[in-house]
Write a protein that holds these residues in place. Structure first.
Motif, PDB file in Angstrom:
ATOM      1  N   THR A  62      17.438  52.904  55.123  1.00  0.00           N
ATOM      2  CA  THR A  62      18.386  52.387  54.146  1.00  0.00           C
ATOM      3  C   THR A  62      18.737  50.973  54.552  1.00  0.00           C
ATOM      4  O   THR A  62      18.975  50.713  55.736  1.00  0.00           O
ATOM      5  N   ALA A  63      18.737  50.058  53.584  1.00  0.00           N
ATOM      6  CA  ALA A  63      19.147  48.679  53.849  1.00  0.00           C
ATOM      7  C   ALA A  63      20.072  48.226  52.731  1.00  0.00           C
ATOM      8  O   ALA A  63      19.723  48.326  51.558  1.00  0.00           O
ATOM      9  N   LEU A  64      21.277  47.797  53.099  1.00  0.00           N
ATOM     10  CA  LEU A  64      22.273  47.313  52.140  1.00  0.00           C
ATOM     11  C   LEU A  64      22.634  45.883  52.535  1.00  0.00           C
ATOM     12  O   LEU A  64      22.998  45.647  53.689  1.00  0.00           O
ATOM     13  N   MET A  65      22.508  44.947  51.609  1.00  0.00           N
ATOM     14  CA  MET A  65      22.719  43.533  51.927  1.00  0.00           C
ATOM     15  C   MET A  65      23.671  42.902  50.929  1.00  0.00           C
ATOM     16  O   MET A  65      23.560  43.159  49.723  1.00  0.00           O
ATOM     17  N   PHE A  66      24.602  42.076  51.446  1.00  0.00           N
ATOM     18  CA  PHE A  66      25.517  41.335  50.595  1.00  0.00           C
ATOM     19  C   PHE A  66      25.934  40.078  51.343  1.00  0.00           C
ATOM     20  O   PHE A  66      25.679  39.927  52.534  1.00  0.00           O
ATOM     21  N   GLN A 123      33.102  49.193  51.436  1.00  0.00           N
ATOM     22  CA  GLN A 123      34.384  48.940  52.105  1.00  0.00           C
ATOM     23  C   GLN A 123      34.347  47.621  52.877  1.00  0.00           C
ATOM     24  O   GLN A 123      35.301  46.853  52.847  1.00  0.00           O
ATOM     25  N   ILE A 124      33.247  47.379  53.570  1.00  0.00           N
ATOM     26  CA  ILE A 124      33.142  46.135  54.334  1.00  0.00           C
ATOM     27  C   ILE A 124      33.114  44.939  53.385  1.00  0.00           C
ATOM     28  O   ILE A 124      33.758  43.908  53.633  1.00  0.00           O
ATOM     29  N   TYR A 125      32.392  45.069  52.284  1.00  0.00           N
ATOM     30  CA  TYR A 125      32.317  43.969  51.306  1.00  0.00           C
ATOM     31  C   TYR A 125      33.691  43.697  50.708  1.00  0.00           C
ATOM     32  O   TYR A 125      34.105  42.543  50.555  1.00  0.00           O
ATOM     33  N   ALA A 126      34.418  44.779  50.365  1.00  0.00           N
ATOM     34  CA  ALA A 126      35.756  44.603  49.808  1.00  0.00           C
ATOM     35  C   ALA A 126      36.669  43.915  50.818  1.00  0.00           C
ATOM     36  O   ALA A 126      37.483  43.056  50.449  1.00  0.00           O
ATOM     37  N   ALA A 184      35.691  41.849  53.153  1.00  0.00           N
ATOM     38  CA  ALA A 184      35.272  40.442  53.224  1.00  0.00           C
ATOM     39  C   ALA A 184      35.809  39.655  52.036  1.00  0.00           C
ATOM     40  O   ALA A 184      36.267  38.523  52.187  1.00  0.00           O
ATOM     41  N   LEU A 185      35.782  40.258  50.854  1.00  0.00           N
ATOM     42  CA  LEU A 185      36.250  39.547  49.659  1.00  0.00           C
ATOM     43  C   LEU A 185      37.752  39.307  49.699  1.00  0.00           C
ATOM     44  O   LEU A 185      38.253  38.331  49.131  1.00  0.00           O
ATOM     45  N   SER A 186      38.479  40.205  50.367  1.00  0.00           N
ATOM     46  CA  SER A 186      39.930  40.069  50.377  1.00  0.00           C
ATOM     47  C   SER A 186      40.410  39.080  51.433  1.00  0.00           C
ATOM     48  O   SER A 186      41.585  38.701  51.425  1.00  0.00           O
ATOM     49  N   GLN A 187      39.495  38.687  52.368  1.00  0.00           N
ATOM     50  CA  GLN A 187      39.935  37.761  53.415  1.00  0.00           C
ATOM     51  C   GLN A 187      40.093  36.343  52.890  1.00  0.00           C
ATOM     52  O   GLN A 187      39.354  35.933  51.997  1.00  0.00           O
ATOM     53  N   GLY A 228      42.736  31.807  36.455  1.00  0.00           N
ATOM     54  CA  GLY A 228      43.132  33.028  37.155  1.00  0.00           C
ATOM     55  C   GLY A 228      41.928  33.750  37.736  1.00  0.00           C
ATOM     56  O   GLY A 228      40.834  33.709  37.173  1.00  0.00           O
ATOM     57  N   GLU A 229      42.140  34.362  38.912  1.00  0.00           N
ATOM     58  CA  GLU A 229      41.037  35.035  39.607  1.00  0.00           C
ATOM     59  C   GLU A 229      41.269  36.522  39.601  1.00  0.00           C
ATOM     60  O   GLU A 229      42.398  36.979  39.649  1.00  0.00           O
ATOM     61  N   HIS A 230      40.246  37.275  39.557  1.00  0.00           N
ATOM     62  CA  HIS A 230      40.399  38.701  39.714  1.00  0.00           C
ATOM     63  C   HIS A 230      39.334  39.175  40.677  1.00  0.00           C
ATOM     64  O   HIS A 230      38.261  38.576  40.774  1.00  0.00           O
ATOM     65  N   LEU A 231      39.646  40.222  41.459  1.00  0.00           N
ATOM     66  CA  LEU A 231      38.691  40.735  42.416  1.00  0.00           C
ATOM     67  C   LEU A 231      37.584  41.431  41.652  1.00  0.00           C
ATOM     68  O   LEU A 231      37.828  42.399  40.932  1.00  0.00           O
ATOM     69  N   PRO A 232      36.322  40.941  41.780  1.00  0.00           N
ATOM     70  CA  PRO A 232      35.258  41.533  40.956  1.00  0.00           C
ATOM     71  C   PRO A 232      34.911  42.926  41.454  1.00  0.00           C
ATOM     72  O   PRO A 232      35.099  43.269  42.617  1.00  0.00           O
ATOM     73  N   THR A 233      34.351  43.724  40.572  1.00  0.00           N
ATOM     74  CA  THR A 233      33.905  45.043  40.974  1.00  0.00           C
ATOM     75  C   THR A 233      32.603  44.908  41.743  1.00  0.00           C
ATOM     76  O   THR A 233      31.817  43.979  41.521  1.00  0.00           O
ATOM     77  N   ILE A 234      32.381  45.828  42.648  1.00  0.00           N
ATOM     78  CA  ILE A 234      31.190  45.793  43.495  1.00  0.00           C
ATOM     79  C   ILE A 234      30.170  46.759  42.921  1.00  0.00           C
ATOM     80  O   ILE A 234      30.478  47.940  42.696  1.00  0.00           O
ATOM     81  N   THR A 235      28.997  46.243  42.668  1.00  0.00           N
ATOM     82  CA  THR A 235      27.933  47.083  42.117  1.00  0.00           C
ATOM     83  C   THR A 235      26.719  47.019  43.033  1.00  0.00           C
ATOM     84  O   THR A 235      26.588  46.118  43.868  1.00  0.00           O
ATOM     85  N   PHE A 236      25.837  47.993  42.867  1.00  0.00           N
ATOM     86  CA  PHE A 236      24.601  48.051  43.639  1.00  0.00           C
ATOM     87  C   PHE A 236      23.431  47.620  42.768  1.00  0.00           C
ATOM     88  O   PHE A 236      23.357  47.957  41.584  1.00  0.00           O
TER      89      PHE A 236
END
Lengths: 352, 150
Positions: free
Chosen positions: A316-320, A344-347, A349-352, B122-130
């Motif tokens: 499995t490989a997940l990249m962001f 969770q890790i991406y979220a 990172a985005l919140s930092q 205005g900014e909003h936290l985007p949803t995370i998709t795969f």
């Protein structure tokens, strides 16, 4: 409720019993190689100890050995490739173990061929990782908690008496291992990795064995590797994420290191997590460009945040990417719980 | 015969007869005690009028008005105190909110303005998709699991 709980509890055990029975029935034909199946002989008259996680872990950590072994893969085309290696392990102290893994050749290809050269270059970069990828008891307590050992019977491997043993996970989203454990030393002489659908994922077979080794002394750092110390080593770049608050159940952090990427020379922080035997990695590479920057709609509000995912039976490989840091979450193919961890890790990172 | 009212006899319609009836009625009434009482009228003795109308205080009603009412029990008084305090607090809260509401609204409005000014639309936290890849990426894990052919 009690019945259903017992049913759930018994399901991995029933699966383990079924697998053990299948292995016992197929003992002469298991493995990727179609030839060279060992003959099963009766154990010698000397007392044969049934392997345990403790004996395997102790032997791996404290026994000198020099072995020639075959490592078998399925490449992208599904063709079996067998690479011959020389492994030297010098168990110098309980805390430090020196090892060396050297490429010898590719079965079926002449030395100096294009295939052989490509593999030689790969081993020059990743030999240490191939050694780590083999079967090891990484944490004895966790291995005992998360896996069960099932002794099948006597075997012979590399001309030595061995015990055939199955290592079965309590959670069925991990690999199952079939081992031949040397009766004299307790070392693993043969390890086959299966997924839960009993497809062979990898195989390492010792063909020659010598219980001796000598390598230069290794020095053990007195500083415990932590996320903070590793980040400081990288210069505390902006955008790094300490995933300490995120977990995958029975896995825990067992390795923190700063490595140089062998392909682009970039430094990266690698966090290794283990359940005692299986492992996955969270890798963070600061100073990276956004791999999705060139895509249409990138950078707009509608683009959202995307995790690139690749999964097959073996990996499995997940990249962001966020804030100049390229993230990778990698592990075995069956461990789909890594998807949530990556989110969770991406979220974070985005919140930092 | 009864359909029509009979005519009054001539004798009863005479004035002399009617006057005689009136005189007999007056004489009769003058002999009744109630009529004599009314004729006398309500007479208050002069002595009573000169003094403070203490007689009024003798009535139970006056006595009740002037006497001190019984003190409420401690429990009752505690309940009264609580309700008074609650009323006062509610009044104060409403009073403070009403006094501070314009100020709070001003802060909120300023925050909204600042947010839009600083952050644009205005900014909003985007949803995370795969996004699933068709082939393995160029990572160490790929080489470890599938060899260097990628």
């Amino acid at each position: 409720m009690i019945v259903s709980h017992l049913t759930r509890l018994c399901s991995p055990l029933r699966a383990a019993s079924s697998f053990v029975g299948w292995v016992a029935a197929c003992v002469m034909t298991v493995g990727l190689a179609t030839a060279q199946a060992p003959k099963v002989k009766s154990a010698s008259a000397s007392i044969v100890q049934i392997p345990t996680f403790s004996s395997i872990e102790s032997a791996d950590r404290s026994t000198d050995r020099t072995t020639v072994q075959l490592r078998r893969f399925r490449d992208a085309a599904g063709v079996v490739v067998a690479v011959r290696e020389l492994l030297v392990v010098d168990a110098q102290t309980l805390q430090a173990q020196a090892h060396s893994l050297t490429f010898l050749g590719v079965d079926g290809h002449l030395p100096g061929s294009a295939v052989s050269q490509k593999w030689q270059q790969t081993y020059a970069k990743l030999a240490n990782l191939y050694f780590e990828q083999s079967f090891h008891v990484r944490n004895l307590t966790k291995a005992q908690a998360n896996y069960t050992l099932h002794d099948i019977g006597p075997s012979v491997r590399a001309g030595r008496g061995a015990r055939r043993t199955v290592v079965f996970p309590s959670q069925l989203d991990k690999s199952i291992w079939l081992l031949d454990v040397d009766c004299a030393t307790g070392l693993v002489l043969y390890a086959v990795e299966f997924d839960v659908q009993l497809r062979v994922l990898s195989e390492v077979e010792v063909v020659t064995f010598s219980a001796s080794a000598s390598l230069p002394l290794v020095t053990v750092s007195s500083q415990a590797a932590t996320f903070g110390s590793a980040a400081a080593q990288l210069g505390n770049p902006v955008g790094l994420v300490n995933p300490a608050n995120h977990a995958v159940a029975e896995y825990s952090l067992h390795k923190v290191e700063v490595r140089v990427d062998p392909w682009n020379g970039q430094q990266k922080l690698v966090l290794g997590y283990s359940d005692g035997i299986d492992q996955f990695f969270v890798t963070q590479r600061p100073g990276s460009l956004d791999p999705f920057a060139g895509l249409p709609g990138a950078g707009t509000l509608d683009a959202g945040s995307t995790i690139a995912r690749y999964r097959d039976q073996a990996m499995t490989a997940l990249m962001f990417w966020d804030d100049g840091v390229a993230f990778e979450v990698t592990g075995s193919g069956a461990l789909q719980r890594l998807d949530d961890l990556a989110k969770q890790i991406y979220a974070q990172a985005l919140s930092q | 015969m009864l359909r029509l009212r009979p005519a009054v006899p001539q004798e009863l319609a005479s004035a002399d007869l009617l006057e005689g009836v009136y005189e007999r009625a007056i004489e009769t009434m003058e002999q009744v005690p109630l009529v004599a009482e009314i004729g006398r009228g309500i007479q208050t003795p002069a002595s009573e009028l000169a003094e403070h109308p203490a007689s009024l205080l003798e009535s139970s009603t006056a006595e009740a008005i002037l006497s001190q009412p019984p003190m409420p029990s401690d429990v009752t008084w505690a309940r009264v105190r609580q309700s008074v305090r609650a009323e006062a607090q509610t009044f104060l809260s409403r009073h403070l909110v009403l006094r501070r509401l314009p100020f709070a609204m001003a802060i909120v409005a300023a925050s909204v303005v600042i947010t839009f000014v600083v952050r644009g639309t205005g900014e909003h936290l985007p949803t995370i998709t795969f996004s699933d890849l068709a082939s393995p990426p160029s990572l160490e894990m790929t080489v470890l699991r599938h060899g260097p052919g990628h």
